[in-house]
Design a protein around this motif. Sequence first.
Motif, PDB file in Angstrom:
ATOM      1  N   THR A  81       1.071  -1.392   0.541  1.00 30.44           N
ATOM      2  CA  THR A  81       0.001  -0.275  -0.016  1.00 30.44           C
ATOM      3  C   THR A  81       0.620   1.066   0.548  1.00 30.44           C
ATOM      4  OG1 THR A  81      -0.342  -0.417   2.846  1.00 30.44           O
ATOM      5  CG2 THR A  81      -2.038  -0.779   1.146  1.00 30.44           C
ATOM      6  N   GLU A  82       0.958   2.248  -0.891  1.00 30.52           N
ATOM      7  CA  GLU A  82       1.085   3.410  -0.551  1.00 30.52           C
ATOM      8  C   GLU A  82       0.503   4.667  -0.484  1.00 30.52           C
ATOM      9  OE1 GLU A  82       4.094   3.610  -4.119  1.00 30.52           O
ATOM     10  OE2 GLU A  82       3.337   1.692  -4.569  1.00 30.52           O
ATOM     11  N   ARG A  83       0.866   5.811  -0.092  1.00 34.15           N
ATOM     12  CA  ARG A  83      -0.553   7.048  -0.875  1.00 34.15           C
ATOM     13  C   ARG A  83       0.665   7.853  -1.177  1.00 34.15           C
ATOM     14  NH1 ARG A  83      -2.601   8.417   4.853  1.00 34.15           N
ATOM     15  NH2 ARG A  83      -2.758   6.163   5.742  1.00 34.15           N
ATOM     16  N   LEU A  84      -0.646   8.602  -2.173  1.00 37.07           N
ATOM     17  CA  LEU A  84      -0.562   9.699  -3.293  1.00 37.07           C
ATOM     18  C   LEU A  84      -0.416  11.107  -1.840  1.00 37.07           C
ATOM     19  CD1 LEU A  84       0.179  10.270  -6.367  1.00 37.07           C
ATOM     20  CD2 LEU A  84      -2.535  11.461  -5.900  1.00 37.07           C
ATOM     21  N   ARG A  85       0.034  12.688  -2.137  1.00 37.51           N
ATOM     22  CA  ARG A  85       0.441  13.093  -1.613  1.00 37.51           C
ATOM     23  C   ARG A  85       0.533  14.400  -2.451  1.00 37.51           C
ATOM     24  NH1 ARG A  85       1.502  14.095   4.324  1.00 37.51           N
ATOM     25  NH2 ARG A  85       1.859  16.120   4.770  1.00 37.51           N
ATOM     26  N   TYR A  86      -0.470  15.176  -2.134  1.00 35.51           N
ATOM     27  CA  TYR A  86      -0.823  16.295  -2.879  1.00 35.51           C
ATOM     28  C   TYR A  86      -0.959  17.679  -2.078  1.00 35.51           C
ATOM     29  CZ  TYR A  86      -5.598  15.159  -2.704  1.00 35.51           C
ATOM     30  OH  TYR A  86      -7.030  14.218  -2.079  1.00 35.51           O
TER      31      TYR A  86
END
Length: 414
Positions: A81-86
Amino acid sequence: MAFKIALAVFAATVAAASVCAQTPAPADPVATLVDHLALDNYKATIQGLTQFGDRRQGTERNRQALDWIEAQLKRYGCTNTERLRYEFTEPARRGPVQLQPLRAGGPAAQGGGTLFGRRAPIGVNTDPMAQPDERLRALNAEPTPPGTTPRESVYCTKVGSTRPDEMYIVSAHMDGIGFGEAANDDGSGTALVMELARIFSLPGVTTERSIRFILWNNEETGLNGAYAYVAQRKDLQGIESPKGSGRYPEPTWLGLIQHDMLLFDHGMPVPKLDAAGKPVLDARGQPVYVAPKEQRAEADVNVEFQVNSRQAEGSARLAWQLRAANEKYATDYPAAVGNRMTNTDSTPFMDLVPAISVRENERGMQIGAGWNPHWHQPTDLFSTYSDKDFLLGLNAAQTTLAAVAQLAGAKVGR
């Protein structure tokens, strides 16, 4: 001698036929995977999401929901699992949708003769006091903080065994608004994506191509999470990193399937009746329209593409592949294909890759006409929906799971 040879050949043929008759046909891997879907599991995942209220972006309840989703994905075996940060700045608050008549001087929006025909009022609830449940009102009390602050979406990936450099994206948005539980919009889609991630992560399940399961944030503020993903990742497609590793952090996109509101297809609003069976009128003397109480017999899973997109031809093919998968593997509700996809997280992708949306209703004609009175309302609660409603969402899951299993080349080992 010739007779003995012919007799021997005949006996061998009969024996071979007997062996074939006793050997069962190999199991259909798609059917095997679809069989892992269960109504109770689907409902339980939706209910788990509702513990975080409406999951409004930027709030603590939104962050807690992201953590919960990630923990569930890891528990299923989707460990990468990963996160996309913006970065995101809260825009001006939305007001109620203004309904326009078909022509100047036409009848009032709630009566007959409007652009969508008979319709019920629609809009976005912005009043926390409209939620009568004090516990839920307290849970949803924190507003989105002002200013520019980081946001995150969460995803995990089923890595393809032979074509890890190619990928299908299966998505939904996890944020909601309206001071309810966002059970349908979009707990229903989020639960579907999580269930598919669970099933494709089962031991023995392999796919030739990769599948990414993404839960977007900031859909309700303008598809911002999906737009951020496209901006950050589109130019990384198909690049092996590190070189020679066989790893592709962003495989080439083959198609995107978005899921947004899957439970409520009760049909066109009907006149509200009083105790005497007479139509209830509003202050203008116009009939008040409400949604029927039961899921309509003609309920279906709507699969939409955007005919004006640059990828319209490929998107249409993808939509019809889901339609065919529904015919073969869905248990209760059919699928219908439309060409007016709009207002959901597939939009940022539609000019770059075949992209479709799976919904309970046609986005423009039916949702826009007020067919779902719980859309962005305090009544979007788990308890609002019946098993017939949840079953429609499960059939959407069967449809997407079957199509993606075929497209990605799924196999089930022992």
